[in-house]
Every structure is written in C-alpha cells, then in structure tokens.
Design a protein around this motif. Structure first.
Motif, PDB file in Angstrom:
ATOM      1  N   LYS A   1     -12.952 -16.030  -9.672  1.00  0.00           N
ATOM      2  CA  LYS A   1     -13.774 -14.870  -9.728  1.00  0.00           C
ATOM      3  C   LYS A   1     -13.096 -13.664  -9.147  1.00  0.00           C
ATOM      4  O   LYS A   1     -13.278 -12.487  -9.726  1.00  0.00           O
ATOM      5  N   SER A   2     -11.987 -13.893  -8.515  1.00  0.00           N
ATOM      6  CA  SER A   2     -11.471 -12.906  -7.613  1.00  0.00           C
ATOM      7  C   SER A   2      -9.925 -12.861  -7.358  1.00  0.00           C
ATOM      8  O   SER A   2      -9.574 -13.980  -7.377  1.00  0.00           O
ATOM      9  N   PRO A   3      -9.293 -11.807  -7.135  1.00  0.00           N
ATOM     10  CA  PRO A   3      -8.015 -11.906  -6.579  1.00  0.00           C
ATOM     11  C   PRO A   3      -8.079 -12.532  -5.134  1.00  0.00           C
ATOM     12  O   PRO A   3      -8.812 -12.063  -4.474  1.00  0.00           O
TER      13      PRO A   3
ATOM     14  N   LEU B   1       3.616 -10.541  -1.989  1.00  0.00           N
ATOM     15  CA  LEU B   1       2.617 -11.618  -1.700  1.00  0.00           C
ATOM     16  C   LEU B   1       1.448 -11.786  -2.381  1.00  0.00           C
ATOM     17  O   LEU B   1       0.953 -12.830  -2.818  1.00  0.00           O
ATOM     18  N   TRP B   2       0.890 -10.629  -2.825  1.00  0.00           N
ATOM     19  CA  TRP B   2      -0.331 -10.601  -3.551  1.00  0.00           C
ATOM     20  C   TRP B   2      -0.148 -11.300  -4.870  1.00  0.00           C
ATOM     21  O   TRP B   2      -1.109 -12.025  -5.503  1.00  0.00           O
ATOM     22  N   ASP B   3       0.837 -11.296  -5.617  1.00  0.00           N
ATOM     23  CA  ASP B   3       1.332 -11.760  -6.850  1.00  0.00           C
ATOM     24  C   ASP B   3       1.288 -13.313  -6.777  1.00  0.00           C
ATOM     25  O   ASP B   3       0.781 -14.146  -7.510  1.00  0.00           O
ATOM     26  N   VAL B   4       1.937 -13.970  -5.695  1.00  0.00           N
ATOM     27  CA  VAL B   4       1.983 -15.370  -5.644  1.00  0.00           C
ATOM     28  C   VAL B   4       0.892 -15.983  -5.102  1.00  0.00           C
ATOM     29  O   VAL B   4       0.428 -16.798  -5.856  1.00  0.00           O
ATOM     30  N   LEU B   5      -0.025 -14.995  -4.634  1.00  0.00           N
ATOM     31  CA  LEU B   5      -1.456 -15.596  -4.134  1.00  0.00           C
ATOM     32  C   LEU B   5      -2.508 -15.738  -5.608  1.00  0.00           C
ATOM     33  O   LEU B   5      -3.235 -16.720  -5.446  1.00  0.00           O
TER      34      LEU B   5
ATOM     35  N   PHE C   1     -14.285  -8.266  -5.859  1.00  0.00           N
ATOM     36  CA  PHE C   1     -13.691  -9.066  -4.670  1.00  0.00           C
ATOM     37  C   PHE C   1     -14.508  -9.978  -3.992  1.00  0.00           C
ATOM     38  O   PHE C   1     -15.918  -9.636  -4.198  1.00  0.00           O
ATOM     39  N   ASP C   2     -14.216 -11.125  -3.165  1.00  0.00           N
ATOM     40  CA  ASP C   2     -15.157 -11.754  -2.601  1.00  0.00           C
ATOM     41  C   ASP C   2     -15.626 -11.079  -1.379  1.00  0.00           C
ATOM     42  O   ASP C   2     -14.892 -10.134  -1.059  1.00  0.00           O
ATOM     43  N   ASN C   3     -16.807 -11.265  -0.931  1.00  0.00           N
ATOM     44  CA  ASN C   3     -17.221 -10.866   0.433  1.00  0.00           C
ATOM     45  C   ASN C   3     -17.147 -11.792   1.629  1.00  0.00           C
ATOM     46  O   ASN C   3     -17.197 -12.698   1.438  1.00  0.00           O
ATOM     47  N   VAL C   4     -16.769 -11.084   2.857  1.00  0.00           N
ATOM     48  CA  VAL C   4     -16.727 -11.573   4.005  1.00  0.00           C
ATOM     49  C   VAL C   4     -17.775 -10.815   4.850  1.00  0.00           C
ATOM     50  O   VAL C   4     -17.908  -9.581   4.690  1.00  0.00           O
TER      51      VAL C   4
ATOM     52  N   VAL D   1     -12.589  -2.533   1.752  1.00  0.00           N
ATOM     53  CA  VAL D   1     -11.692  -3.519   1.195  1.00  0.00           C
ATOM     54  C   VAL D   1     -10.496  -3.684   1.760  1.00  0.00           C
ATOM     55  O   VAL D   1      -9.817  -2.769   2.235  1.00  0.00           O
ATOM     56  N   ILE D   2     -10.123  -4.887   2.003  1.00  0.00           N
ATOM     57  CA  ILE D   2      -9.130  -5.245   2.686  1.00  0.00           C
ATOM     58  C   ILE D   2      -8.138  -5.932   1.537  1.00  0.00           C
ATOM     59  O   ILE D   2      -8.392  -7.014   0.941  1.00  0.00           O
ATOM     60  N   LYS D   3      -6.737  -5.478   1.426  1.00  0.00           N
ATOM     61  CA  LYS D   3      -5.898  -5.580   0.431  1.00  0.00           C
ATOM     62  C   LYS D   3      -4.659  -6.086   1.247  1.00  0.00           C
ATOM     63  O   LYS D   3      -4.022  -5.323   1.972  1.00  0.00           O
ATOM     64  N   ILE D   4      -3.939  -7.165   0.723  1.00  0.00           N
ATOM     65  CA  ILE D   4      -2.533  -7.477   1.178  1.00  0.00           C
ATOM     66  C   ILE D   4      -1.676  -6.007   0.813  1.00  0.00           C
ATOM     67  O   ILE D   4      -1.769  -6.131  -0.306  1.00  0.00           O
ATOM     68  N   ASN D   5      -0.904  -5.610   1.579  1.00  0.00           N
ATOM     69  CA  ASN D   5      -0.034  -4.648   1.502  1.00  0.00           C
ATOM     70  C   ASN D   5       1.221  -4.961   0.390  1.00  0.00           C
ATOM     71  O   ASN D   5       1.538  -3.981  -0.645  1.00  0.00           O
ATOM     72  N   GLU D   6       1.553  -6.068   0.638  1.00  0.00           N
ATOM     73  CA  GLU D   6       2.842  -6.528  -0.132  1.00  0.00           C
ATOM     74  C   GLU D   6       2.553  -6.863  -1.603  1.00  0.00           C
ATOM     75  O   GLU D   6       1.965  -7.769  -1.568  1.00  0.00           O
ATOM     76  N   ARG D   7       2.977  -6.241  -2.359  1.00  0.00           N
ATOM     77  CA  ARG D   7       2.869  -6.629  -3.827  1.00  0.00           C
ATOM     78  C   ARG D   7       3.245  -7.981  -4.340  1.00  0.00           C
ATOM     79  O   ARG D   7       2.676  -8.903  -5.127  1.00  0.00           O
TER      80      ARG D   7
END
Ligand SMILES: [Zn+2]
Length: 670
Positions: free
Chosen positions: A308-310, A299-303, A89-92, A291-297
């Motif tokens: 380098k990262s999802p 939306l995740w797939d569309v993005l 993952f990218d970092n913030v 680690v923060i992940k978008i819950n809705e799969r």
C-alpha cells in the motif's frame, strides 16, 4: 512603447522579457512572499504582455502568465493514467507506533547490510487535495488529481490558473511534481457567505472547497478562488536527500511549505510534533498531522514499498479535532418507537469545519457517566462521519449555578411513566414511553410513514403532519387515506390548490413496492436495507406476516434482533388490524426489473450533492442496474459517487484507493 512601431523580432524579444520578468515577480510574491513591485505595476506589465500576445498571436503561448486567468469551460474531465502509481502513507497515532516503524525499517536495512541510521524530514500533512503535475522539457504539460492512485482526472487548465505553480521551469527538466492543494480558511468563509446568499449548498471545510474548486469545469471560477499548492515531492529528479529535493522545488519556482524540519532522531520529530499540536489551529490551512520521511534517498530506495505504501515515510496523525462549548439546555425527544433521547442544546460552535448546535447525549446512563450539567463547558468531537458528541466535561470551569439534568420520569408528550424495555435478557439503556397512544410517537410514526423511503407522500411535511394530527384530522396511518379535499381546503394556510396537491400525492402513493411498504410500517430495527432484503426474499406481504423467527433470520442481513421485532410486530393484534386496513387502501406492486445487470457485483457509496440526481434517485438508479449502495466507504467499495461538497467519505475513498465517480461517469456505465 507602441507595438506596431516595432519589428516582429523586437516584439518577440519584448514578449520573452516580459514573461521572464513577470515569472520572477510571481516567485517573489507567491513563493517567497517578498514582492518587489506593487500590484498595480505587476498588473500593468501583465496588461502590456496580454496586448502584445493579442496583436501578435504567432508569439502567443499556452504557458504565458497571461493564461492564468483561465481558459474556456470544458464539458468533462478526461481520465489520465499516472506514470507512477500514487501511493499514500500509512498512519501512526503515537510515539510508540512511530518508534515501531523506525525499528522495522532499521531491521530491514540491517538485513540489507546497511548500518547507517536514517535521519528524517518532518513536513506538514495538509488536509487538501493531492495534485500531480508533469513537466516535459521544463514545460507544464499535464496536471491531474490523484483519483484512485492509478487513474485520476486531467485538471491541467485549472492548475494553470494557480499562481503557486510555475508554468515553465528554469531548466528544461522532465519531472513529475506532487503537491497538495488547499484554500485559506478565510476564503472558505467568504465563498460560503456568497453561496448562502444564492442558496447554494455550503462547503463543509477547506478541503472540500479545494476539491470542489479544482473539479470546476470552468477554469475562470478556479482562477478567482485563490487556490494554493504546497509542492513536496519530485519524481524523476536525482537528489540524495528529501531536504535537497524540497530546496530544489523552491528554486524551480514552486511554493514549498516553510514549516518543515530536518530531524536527526525521532525525539526531534516528537518535539516538532508537540509544538504543532497547539499551533496547527492558527494556520490558514487544515493540518492532519505530520508526514515523516527518511531524509536519505539511498535508504528510502532500499526500504521499498509495501502493498500500500512506501516504507520510508509515514503519516503521524494529530488527535481528531475537538472543541469546547457550553451546554445551554438538555431537551428530550420522543422517537417513533417511544425511545426517549436526551439532546444537548449547545452554544453554536465550529467543529471540523461545520457549525454544531446540538449533540446527542444518548441516554441517562451516558449523562451519568459524563456527569454533565446544564451550564457546563463541554468537550465536543465528531463521532464517526457526522454525529457530534460530548465526550468530556471541563469540570474546573463548572459554575455554582450548573444544574444536574435528570431524565424525566414521565413522557413529555403523554405523561405516561417511562420505563426500560427488555432486549433479550438485558434491560435497555434508553427509557421508553410504552403508551401506544402517545401523540409524539404517533406523529413520529406518521412522519416516518410518509417519508421518501417509505410511502413517499410528497407535500405532507413534518409540520403539516403535526398540524393535521393536532386538530384530529389524522390519527393513524390509515386515516391519511381517508383524507378528503374538503377536509383540508379552507384550513389556515391551505387553499384549494394545496389541498388538491396533497390528495393527489396521497393517491399516487396507493401503489407501492413491497420493500417501501415494509419500511413505512416503522418496525423497530427494520431500516431501508433490511426492508429490501426481506422483501426480496419473501416477495409477498402475507408471507412476511406469517413467517417464523427461523424463516426470517435465515434471510441474509436479518439478525436475531430484527427477527424478534418482526415476529412481535405482526403477532400484535392491533398491528395486524392496521396492516389489514392499510392493505385495503394500497396495492403492493412487485418491482419490475426494467434495469440491467451492468452494475451487478459492484458496491457504491454516494457522497456530496450531485448535479441533477438526488441521492435517493442515484441509489435507485444504481440498484435498478444491479449495483449495491452502502453507507460507508470500506475496502469492499468499488466506486464513490461524489458530488459537490463531498465529505470525509471522499478522503476515505482516496485513502483506500477507491475510484471516484461523477454522476456523468455513473451514467456512462449504464
Ligand atoms: Zn408518550
């Protein structure tokens, strides 16, 4: 019941039942932490199963819980290519950056005609080692390290010993599960205590220990070490949310970190983050952040993914680890070039996994800026890779007896008045002892001269140099070559044999490659690499001595500072005389190219303790074959040569997708 009184069919059924029962108890114990039977009951069931499997080998199975004790040692790890590239993952580092991340995602979703707002799952980002486990028809068939994201190492036999991982799933699924392996902090202490007794190198932190353990060639060692794995991702399952996926992992018998939260908005994420900044140090494992992940799969797939990262997930890092301790005293060191460095002597404290008792205070300006006083409670952090530094003072805790430290006005070694030197148009921040006869500088210069990267005179350690210097046996570097056996033999602590050894290694150093000779002179700013660059360019000591500033600075890697120092050094009559006299004692050899160019164009970084080579030897080997060795991992690094107890370079390399190489691997390349 007695096994031999049973029909094979009944025995087989008994084996199947025992395995199922034991797996149920494993889940209760290792996943839910709610054991229903005592350890001894569990052990006796296990013993019965093991005996049956031994008596009826036709019913034995690789995925039996009895196999968790570890199989036979292997010679080397096989490389495995991951089916799906392993992203990181990218970092913030702030809420603002986190909000920007969300804004970018929402914009992209709207572009795709989606107005639904994402919710999130916040999970702990554990400072461990990523492992990738493949199940085929519900059976664990392969476990691998992340490696460079595309190719990792096969550690299946080691993972089989880990009790937080099921060997068989309750359903015949074909999936890949991702987890993070870690070891409890208290286990680190226990293992390090044992290693200290055996004089083995200690593990710096729990991540190193986990990585070092999973890369053990003997699975029995792994079985003893109590590795934990938190699983957090399934590739290949059909879930509509990340939340569902985590719950499913638990149902399948994986250990999932209970400290996770479904958050409707980033504000909820921030709240969760804030509570964990304080709580994280109380955990059994190291936590880097969330680690923060978008819950809705969907939306995740569309993005999708960046290079380098999802896009749908991000690591929200915690601030670097910082601790407080007490400043006990400030001592002053005189360096080889006369630079005076104040050093903080601290009450020893554990910082980012290692004990720290000293830190540099850089110079008087820095002490002034910090307004740090002896007796103060100070805040300490690791700067860059290793050097600890004091970055603030807890002034509220300052006692009345805290004393201001003032830099000495005179050299602690020779009592010469200290002064700043001019660097270009500026005055140096550091004070210098400018006495060319300063004993402390001489001793540091002599230590530098005989060091491994210099003339490499084995047996002349720091203490011996100091002693010989103090009793007047040696003065300058040339005098080392005038030492006779009779000078040393009979001195306190030296016999005929040790005197012999010292003379032998002095003589062995009489032939030396040009770059090492140049380095050994201790010219300011001329480090190992610069010496190599200059030696390679000029190929002759006389040419270097007479080179102009322009000629010197035309060499790749030689800047104005170095150029000026070199010109000044050789223009100094005393130095010129010293080099002349030295050249009467030693012969400069031009390194023969006995190596190959197999590693040409490749950049390596070395970390940790290698099984047989020292770091310098590994470096020499790489360079002999045309490779380059650099000190820090960057996007330009091709390989990280990693040994036991590898430090943060390993994680840097993993983050950058740099290929991790073992000593064995290096030798295979040449
Ligand atoms: Zn001095």
């Amino acid at each position: 019941m007695k096994a031999d009184s049973n029909t094979p069919k009944r025995v087989h059924q008994r084996i199947v039942d025992l395995r199922k029962l034991l797996e149920g108890h494993r889940i209760l114990y290792h996943v839910y932490d709610t054991p229903e039977v005592s350890d001894t009951v569990y052990d006796s069931l296990m013993k019965e199963l093991a005996e049956l499997e031994q008596a009826y080998p036709e019913y034995d199975s690789q995925v039996s819980p009895t196999k968790r004790v570890g199989g036979d040692p292997i010679d080397a790890f096989q490389k495995v290519t991951h089916d799906i590239k392993q992203w990181s993952f990218d970092n913030v580092f702030s809420f603002d950056e986190l909000t920007e991340w969300e804004d970018r995602n929402i914009t992209l979703l709207i572009k795709n005609g989606i107005t639904e707002k994402p919710s999130y799952v916040a999970e702990m980002k554990i400072d461990g080692l990523k492992v990738i486990m493949t199940y085929v028809d519900g059976v664990l068939t392969r476990a691998a390290t992340r490696g460079n994201g595309e190719v990792g190492e096969d550690i299946t036999e080691n993972i089989r010993t880990v009790k937080s991982i099921p060997l068989v799933l309750p359903q015949p699924l074909t999936i890949t599960v991702i987890g993070e392996a870690w070891i409890k902090k208290k286990d680190l202490d226990i293992i390090n205590n044992e290693r200290a007794k055996e004089e083995l190198p200690l593990y710096a932190n729990t991540r190193n220990l986990a990585a070092g353990t999973l890369r053990q060639l003997d699975p029995k060692v792994v079985a003893r070490r109590n590795i934990q794995i938190y699983s957090y991702d399934i590739e290949g399952g059909a879930f509509t949310t990340q939340e569902e996926e985590l719950n499913a992992l638990e149902k399948f018998g994986f250990l999932v970190n209970p400290d996770r939260k479904v958050c409707k908005t980033l504000k909820d994420v921030q709240q969760f983050y804030d509570t964990w900044i304080d709580k994280r140090s109380e955990q059994d494992y190291g936590i880097d952040g969330l680690v923060i992940k978008i819950n809705e799969r969907n939306l995740w797939d569309v993005l999708g993914y960046t290079a380098k990262s999802p896009r749908g997930g991000i690591a929200y890092k915690f601030p670097a680890e910082e601790v407080t301790t007490k400043l006990v005293a400030v001592t002053v060191q005189v360096g080889r070039t006369g630079a005076i460095t104040p050093v903080a002597e601290l009450t020893p404290v554990l910082l980012a996994g290692s004990t720290v008792a000293r830190a540099t205070l850089h110079n008087a300006d820095e002490i002034e800026r910090l307004d740090v006083r002896v007796g103060d409670t100070v805040m300490l952090r690791k700067a860059g890779d290793v050097i600890p530094e004091i970055f603030d003072v807890v002034k509220e805790l300052r006692s009345k007896t805290a004393k201001k430290f003032t830099m000495p006005t005179h050299c602690p070694s020779c009592a010469t008045e200290l002064s700043r030197v001019s660097i270009g148009k500026e005055l140096s921040a550091a004070l210098y002892c400018r006495n060319s006869e300063c004993p402390a500088q001489h001793i540091e210069g002599l230590i530098h001269f005989v060091s491994k990267k210099g003339m490499n005179i084995e047996g002349l350690g720091e203490k011996i140099i100091e002693t010989f210097h103090d009793i007047g046996l040696i003065s300058d570097v040339v005098s080392i070559y005038h030492l006779k056996k009779s000078d040393i033999d009979g001195l306190e602590g030296f016999g005929e044999k040790s005197a012999d050894n010292i003379i032998t290694s002095i003589n062995a150093s009489r032939t030396v490659p040009l770059n090492r000779f140049l380095y050994s002179l201790g010219i300011r700013h001329v480090g190992e690499q610069t010496a190599k660059d200059i030696a390679k360019h000029f190929g002759d000591i006389q040419k270097i001595r007479t080179a102009t500033f322009e000629e010197l600075t035309s060499v790749d890697g030689v800047g104005d500072k170095v150029g000026a120092e070199l010109v000044a050094f050789f223009a100094n009559a005393k130095n010129a005389n010293l080099v002349d006299r030295l050249l009467k004692e030693v012969t400069i050899i031009h390194e023969q190219k006995v190596g190959s160019s197999k590693l040409s164009g490749l950049t390596f970084v070395i970390t940790g303790t290698l099984p047989t080579l020292s770091r310098d030897e590994a470096k020499e080997l790489i360079e002999k074959h045309g490779g380059k060795v650099s000190s820090s991992v960057s996007a330009k690094t091709n390989y990280l040569l990693a040994g036991e107890s590898a430090g943060s370079k390993l994680s840097d390399a993993q983050k950058l997708g740099v290929t991790i190489l073992s000593e064995e691997g290096l030798k295979d390349m040449i």
